[in-house]
Design an enzyme around this catalytic site. Structure first.
Site, short mmCIF file in Angstrom:
data_model
loop_
_atom_site.label_atom_id
_atom_site.label_comp_id
_atom_site.label_asym_id
_atom_site.label_seq_id
_atom_site.Cartn_x
_atom_site.Cartn_y
_atom_site.Cartn_z
N SER A 69 -46.67 18.36 90.89
CA SER A 69 -47.87 17.52 90.59
C SER A 69 -47.97 16.26 91.22
O SER A 69 -49.22 15.73 91.40
CB SER A 69 -47.52 17.23 89.05
N LYS A 129 -46.03 10.03 87.41
CA LYS A 129 -47.52 10.12 87.79
C LYS A 129 -48.06 8.77 88.37
O LYS A 129 -47.22 7.80 88.42
CB LYS A 129 -48.27 10.13 86.45
#
Length: 179
Positions: free
Chosen positions: A40, A81
């Site tokens: 990701s 993230k």
């Protein structure tokens, strides 16, 4: 055993107890090692990268836009993230994959490709006083704030920011908020 031998053993025990105590304090309050699991955050971070997470700096200042943070999910997994939206802002992602902060297009180049799914941010999301909107850099292969399973990240959920990559050895180095 002589008294000097007993003293030497006690000093050695005290030394190891002190080292263990300092190590405990560092791991719990200053830094922690974590391993990237998944794709990701590609191309910035890759599956298997080992990072040291700075757990101390956010005690003195708030996270900044584009910081890469680590936070836990309810199922026990840790996510890594990038912060896109800050407290009090409105975040919207249009059909073309562009990000808008308070109605202004965000100029950034972290996304690996154009986002195909704006998710919850399609109509705009208003962030609360301690909420952050996060995205993975591999936008089309990331579970992030666009999905209800992740949602907005409260400041008290943030473990810390990615600070130092320690593996792979060819990529060792301190990380900035802008990689």
């Amino acid at each position: 055993m002589r008294q000097t031998d007993i003293r030497a053993v006690l000093e050695l025990i005290l030394y190891f107890a002190l080292v263990a105590g300092i190590t405990f304090l560092i791991i719990h309050f200053v830094g922690q090692r974590t391993v990237v699991n998944g794709v990701s955050m590609q191309p910035t971070l890759s599956d298997g990268d080992n990072l040291i997470v700075d757990k101390l700096s956010y005690r003195f200042h708030d996270p900044d836009r584009f910081d890469i943070i680590v936070f836990p999910q309810e199922d026990g997994r840790y996510f890594i993230k990038r912060i896109i939206g800050l407290p009090g802002e409105n975040v919207q992602i249009d059909e073309d994959g562009f990000i808008y902060i308070n109605g202004e297009k965000l100029m950034e180049s972290y996304g690996k490709e154009v986002m195909r799914d704006p998710g919850l941010a399609k109509d705009g999301i208003d962030l609360g006083a301690d909420e952050y909107f996060v995205l993975g850099d591999n936008r089309n292969n990331s579970m992030d704030s666009r999905m209800e399973e992740v949602g907005l990240i409260a400041k008290n959920r943030i473990i810390g920011r990615a600070w130092l990559r320690i593996y792979p050895f060819s990529e060792i180095g301190f990380q900035k908020s802008v990689f």
